[in-house]
Each structure stands twice: as structure tokens, then as C-alpha cells.
Design an enzyme around this catalytic site. Structure first.
Site, mmCIF file in Angstrom:
data_model
loop_
_atom_site.group_PDB
_atom_site.id
_atom_site.type_symbol
_atom_site.label_atom_id
_atom_site.label_comp_id
_atom_site.label_asym_id
_atom_site.label_seq_id
_atom_site.Cartn_x
_atom_site.Cartn_y
_atom_site.Cartn_z
ATOM 1 N N CYS A 241 7.456 -7.184 7.930
ATOM 2 C CA CYS A 241 8.532 -6.681 8.460
ATOM 3 C C CYS A 241 8.972 -7.607 9.598
ATOM 4 O O CYS A 241 8.176 -8.311 10.215
ATOM 5 C CB CYS A 241 8.237 -5.432 9.089
ATOM 6 S SG CYS A 241 9.587 -4.635 10.186
ATOM 7 N N GLU B 80 0.777 -1.232 0.053
ATOM 8 C CA GLU B 80 0.096 0.166 0.051
ATOM 9 C C GLU B 80 0.807 1.246 0.185
ATOM 10 O O GLU B 80 1.921 1.273 0.655
ATOM 11 C CB GLU B 80 -1.072 0.006 1.286
ATOM 12 C CG GLU B 80 -2.157 -0.947 1.118
ATOM 13 C CD GLU B 80 -2.802 -1.101 2.164
ATOM 14 O OE1 GLU B 80 -3.861 -0.852 2.128
ATOM 15 O OE2 GLU B 80 -2.445 -1.353 3.244
ATOM 16 N N CYS C 256 2.750 -3.220 16.006
ATOM 17 C CA CYS C 256 2.466 -2.689 14.547
ATOM 18 C C CYS C 256 1.769 -3.819 14.087
ATOM 19 O O CYS C 256 2.397 -5.051 13.944
ATOM 20 C CB CYS C 256 3.750 -2.482 13.993
ATOM 21 S SG CYS C 256 3.932 -2.327 12.517
ATOM 22 N N CYS D 225 7.759 -5.266 16.146
ATOM 23 C CA CYS D 225 7.141 -4.320 17.150
ATOM 24 C C CYS D 225 5.729 -4.728 17.591
ATOM 25 O O CYS D 225 4.948 -5.184 16.675
ATOM 26 C CB CYS D 225 7.231 -2.910 16.584
ATOM 27 S SG CYS D 225 8.967 -2.409 16.082
ATOM 28 N N CYS E 222 -1.204 4.886 10.008
ATOM 29 C CA CYS E 222 0.023 4.126 10.194
ATOM 30 C C CYS E 222 -0.382 2.730 10.842
ATOM 31 O O CYS E 222 -1.359 2.608 11.635
ATOM 32 C CB CYS E 222 0.746 4.812 11.283
ATOM 33 S SG CYS E 222 0.574 6.487 11.175
ATOM 34 N N CYS F 19 3.297 8.362 1.275
ATOM 35 C CA CYS F 19 3.953 7.373 2.401
ATOM 36 C C CYS F 19 4.143 6.062 1.617
ATOM 37 O O CYS F 19 3.181 5.356 1.225
ATOM 38 C CB CYS F 19 2.753 7.151 3.306
ATOM 39 S SG CYS F 19 3.367 6.048 4.744
HETATM 40 N N1 SAH Z 1 9.584 0.520 10.202
HETATM 41 C C1 SAH Z 1 9.616 1.829 10.084
HETATM 42 C C2 SAH Z 1 8.592 2.618 9.298
HETATM 43 C C3 SAH Z 1 7.387 2.057 9.029
HETATM 44 S S1 SAH Z 1 6.102 2.330 10.366
HETATM 45 C C4 SAH Z 1 9.594 2.475 11.636
HETATM 46 O O1 SAH Z 1 9.510 1.526 12.477
HETATM 47 O O2 SAH Z 1 10.098 3.550 11.851
HETATM 48 C C5 SAH Z 1 5.860 4.018 10.362
HETATM 49 C C6 SAH Z 1 5.592 4.565 12.141
HETATM 50 O O3 SAH Z 1 4.194 3.915 12.454
HETATM 51 C C7 SAH Z 1 6.485 3.968 12.961
HETATM 52 O O4 SAH Z 1 6.638 5.091 13.872
HETATM 53 C C8 SAH Z 1 5.683 2.968 13.480
HETATM 54 O O5 SAH Z 1 6.173 2.532 14.851
HETATM 55 C C9 SAH Z 1 4.339 3.474 13.554
HETATM 56 N N2 SAH Z 1 3.353 2.301 13.980
HETATM 57 C C10 SAH Z 1 3.405 1.267 13.433
HETATM 58 N N3 SAH Z 1 2.023 0.463 13.884
HETATM 59 C C11 SAH Z 1 1.463 1.681 14.447
HETATM 60 C C12 SAH Z 1 0.064 1.467 15.056
HETATM 61 N N4 SAH Z 1 -0.773 0.425 15.275
HETATM 62 N N5 SAH Z 1 -0.461 2.766 15.479
HETATM 63 C C13 SAH Z 1 0.307 4.012 15.320
HETATM 64 N N6 SAH Z 1 1.740 3.922 14.753
HETATM 65 C C14 SAH Z 1 2.201 2.834 14.463
HETATM 66 FE FE1 SF4 Z 2 8.643 -3.043 11.074
HETATM 67 FE FE2 SF4 Z 2 6.151 -2.036 12.379
HETATM 68 FE FE3 SF4 Z 2 8.341 -2.397 13.811
HETATM 69 FE FE4 SF4 Z 2 8.225 -0.578 11.834
HETATM 70 S S1 SF4 Z 2 6.900 -0.468 13.646
HETATM 71 S S2 SF4 Z 2 9.933 -1.608 12.350
HETATM 72 S S3 SF4 Z 2 7.257 -1.808 10.275
HETATM 73 S S4 SF4 Z 2 7.323 -3.813 12.917
#
Ligand code: SAH
Ligand code: SF4
Length: 362
Positions: A112, A92, A119, A116, A339, A105
Site C-alpha cells: 500500500c 491473504e 500498518c 500509515c 488486521c 476479509c
Molecule cells: N486501507 C484500508 C483497508 C485495509 S486496513 C484502510 O486503511 O481502511 C483495515 C483496517 O485495519 C484499517 O482500519 C487499518 O487502519 C487497520 N490496521 C492497519 N494496521 C493495523 C494494526 N497493526 N493493528 C490494528 N489495525 C490495523
Molecule cells: Fe494502506 Fe495500511 Fe494505511 Fe490501510 S492502514 S491505507 S492498508 S497503509
């Protein structure tokens, strides 16, 4: 001989390719402009190339963007494209207009590996890296679809690598795609308007500083190692004091004089006033701005979004300490473009999208 996809090349790569064909370097610039300025994928239309070269390219090369599955527009001007990454995987890309700024974006991986806990992409696990053509193809499509404004200016002014995936875990392809974003013969974006977001892969941050310094956002999300070890597991390998030092090193060559720290607000996990105070101490030697992101829920996440008054209090503590704090508005809610919601297989995604399209067209 395999057919070469010219969308995989930045200027250096394309110049090398043309050298192999016995062609002059300026041909690479011409072709790059056709592909990226004008969105042309048919060599026959490249009218300033000799007919013999056009024929040679048609035989040996292609310009193949990822296949578009769907395009949606939300009521607030947000757009979302779902591109086919094969094997039922969708990638996406989201466009978010904001006054004179238009931000795209972009995703870097299918899934990934960094897991995290809050996420949706991380929960999905790692599938594969996107190719250069698939990364820059997102900008190629979006640019094509959005075009220019009435004054002839580009609609997309900024790119953030904040879609699916960890950009610095797909380093080589992401840097080639960044080169194209910055190249005047391709998209000509300013370094200050292209942002890589990372969860903190320190060795790759150091390489990026040398290879292609662009604006940097770091997904901090916690004020101490105890919490960060749990919600951003890569912290166990690259703990906070090392991450802060890496941010300082990055700033020596960065196009902006601050790092953006992203901080997702998770109810009862990282949103206590004491956490805000710890955060202030943690970042004291790093010029920075904070971006507070209200958690975007997804099924079975196990987390809740912090309450608005809790976010407000957290934010006020940072502001009183002299920090600049932005709070991400939730955009494109009606098309699931927020996000951490950028995940899922094409199949169930398409079903979800169909439901969403009904909402959008109401
Ligand atoms: N992997 C990279 C970039 C992609 S995520 C990173 O982690 O920075 C872009 C942003 O969205 C990151 O700060 C991530 O931590 C945040 N994010 C991921 N899941 C989310 C969620 N469920 N709600 C809000 N932010 C989220
Ligand atoms: Fe990967 Fe999601 Fe963590 Fe970004 S926030 S590093 S996309 S697991």
C-alpha cells in the site's frame, strides 16, 4: 490474440465480450453463474451452452483464478488462504465466522502506498494493484472451499475490503469486483453486507457513492489533524473537516445510515480520555458507529497496544455520549490473521506459515 480471463469481467463486461463474439446477452448471465455460483473453470462442463460456443470459448478465453499457495484453519473457525500474486508476493484472504454471519476479509493491492505508520502493509510500500480476477478470485476460492451450510445457505454472508491495500486506490478493479459480489448471477450479496474500508480518499469516496454505494468504513484513528497527519499521512492531503463532510455526502446514498469509524488503539498516542472527547466533537454531524481495534503488533512497529483498561475508559466516554461502540476481538491469532498482519513476501511468509501450521495442528 491474448487469451481473455473471464474472471476479470462483471456482467456488463461479459455482456460486451459476448456481443463481440456475436452471442446474445443472456449467455453472459449463464456463464457468470457457472463461474461464480458453481465455481466451474472448465468450459466443457457448462452443459447449457451450445457445443460450438463451448469450443469457441475454450479457444479464446480462460477462467483463471489466482494460484492457491496454502490454506489454513485456526481453532476458532477462522480460515486463511495465501494466494500467489507473482514475483514472490502473497495475497491473504481471511474468513471469520461469527454465529450466523461469515465474513470474508479481502485484499485489494500488494502492499500500500499510503504509509500509515502503524500498518505492516504500509511499511511494506506499494507493489501493485490486484486485477479484478485476483480480487474476486479470493471470494471464488473461499466460496469454493467453504461451500454451503446444511440448509444450503451460503457460508460467506459478508465481505469487508479490509485486507491488504487501500481499495479506493485501485478504484476501477475494486468497483468491478464489488459489482460481482452484488450481482445475483454471481455472489448476490446485499449492499449492506459488503463494506469498503478506506483511509479517506475523498474524491474516490464521492465516486463510489455514485457508482456502487456499499457500506463504508473509514479509518479515522485520530481525533485531530495533528495526530492524524502523523499516523495516517493521507490526512495532510484530505484533512478531517473535509473527510467529515465527505462522510455526510456518502450517507446520502449509502445502503446503511451510518459510517463505521475504525480507530486503532495505540498506547500513549491516540488513547487519552481527552482524545475520546475530541472525537465526539469531531463526528457530531456524522451518524456513525465506532469500531475500536486493539493495535496488532508486528516486528519493529515502534507502537504498543493500549492497555485494556485504557480502551475500556475510552469506550465508556464514547458510549456515555450516546455512541455505539464495537470492539474488535482479535481472531485467528494462531494463524496471524489479524488486521495489519496481512503482509510479507511469500518466502518468509511461507516459513512463518509452516511454524503456524504446527501450532494449528497441536
Ligand atoms: N486501507 C484500508 C483497508 C485495509 S486496513 C484502510 O486503511 O481502511 C483495515 C483496517 O485495519 C484499517 O482500519 C487499518 O487502519 C487497520 N490496521 C492497519 N494496521 C493495523 C494494526 N497493526 N493493528 C490494528 N489495525 C490495523
Ligand atoms: Fe494502506 Fe495500511 Fe494505511 Fe490501510 S492502514 S491505507 S492498508 S497503509
Amino acid at each position: 490474440m491474448p487469451i481473455t480471463n473471464l474472471l476479470d469481467y462483471d456482467l456488463a463486461g461479459l455482456t460486451g465480450y459476448f456481443a463481440e463474439l456475436g452471442e446474445k446477452p443472456f449467455r453472459a448471465k449463464q456463464v457468470l453463474r457457472w463461474i461464480h455460483h458453481f465455481g466451474v473453470s472448465d468450459f466443457a462442463l457448462m452443459s447449457d451452452l451450445a457445443k460450438s460456443l463451448r469450443d469457441k470459448l475454450s479457444a479464446e478465453a480462460q477462467i483463471v483464478p489466482p494460484q492457491m499457495i496454502s490454506e489454513q484453519a485456526a481453532a476458532d473457525g477462522t480460515h486463511k488462504w495465501l494466494l500467489n500474486a507473482g514475483e514472490m508476493n502473497g495475497v491473504e484472504t481471511v474468513f471469520i465466522p461469527d454465529g450466523t454471519r461469515g465474513t470474508l476479509c479481502v485484499s485489494s493491492q500488494v502492499g500500500c502506498a499510503l504509509e500509515c505508520s502503524f500498518c505492516a502493509t504500509g511499511r511494506q510500500g506499494f507493489n501493485r494493484n490486484l486485477s479484478v480476477a485476483e480480487i474476486i478470485g479470493q471470494l471464488w476460492w473461499a466460496n469454493h472451499a467453504l461451500g454451503r451450510d446444511p440448509k444450503g445457505d451460503r457460508i460467506i454472508t459478508n465481505v469487508v475490503m479490509m485486507g491488504m491495500g487501500e481499495p479506493l486506490a485501485n478504484y476501477a478493479n475494486v468497483v468491478t469486483a464489488l459489482n460481482l459480489m452484488l450481482d445475483d448471477h454471481a455472489y448476490g450479496l446485499s449492499r449492506r453486507r459488503v463494506t469498503v474500508s478506506t483511509s479517506g480518499l475523498i474524491p474516490a469516496m464521492d465516486r463510489l457513492r455514485e457508482d456502487c454505494p456499499v457500506a463504508l468504513a473509514v479509518s479515522l484513528h485520530a481525533p485531530n489533524d495533528q495526530i492524524r497527519d502523523e499516523i495516517v499521512p493521507i490526512n495532510r492531503k484530505y484533512p478531517l473537516h473535509e473527510l467529515m463532510a465527505a462522510c455526510q455526502r456518502y450517507l446520502e446514498k449509502a445502503p446503511r445510515d451510518f459510517i463505521t469509524f475504525e480507530y486503532v488503539m495505540l498506547d500513549g498516542i491516540n488513547d487519552h480520555p481527552e482524545h475520546a472527547r475530541q472525537l465526539i466533537t469531531l463526528v457530531r454531524d456524522v451518524p456513525c458507529k465506532f469500531n475500536l481495534i486493539p493495535f496488532n503488533p508486528f516486528p519493529n512497529s515502534g507502537y504498543r497496544r493500549s492497555r485494556p483498561e485504557t480502551i475500556q475508559r475510552f469506550r465508556d466516554i464514547l458510549i456515555q455520549a450516546g455512541h455505539i461502540v464495537t470492539q474488535r476481538r482479535t481472531r485467528g491469532d494462531d494463524i496471524d490473521a489479524a488486521c495489519g498482519q496481512l503482509a510479507g513476501q511469500v518466502q518468509d511468509k511461507t516459513q512463518r506459515l509452516l511454524r503456524r501450521i504446527e501450532v494449528v495442528h497441536e
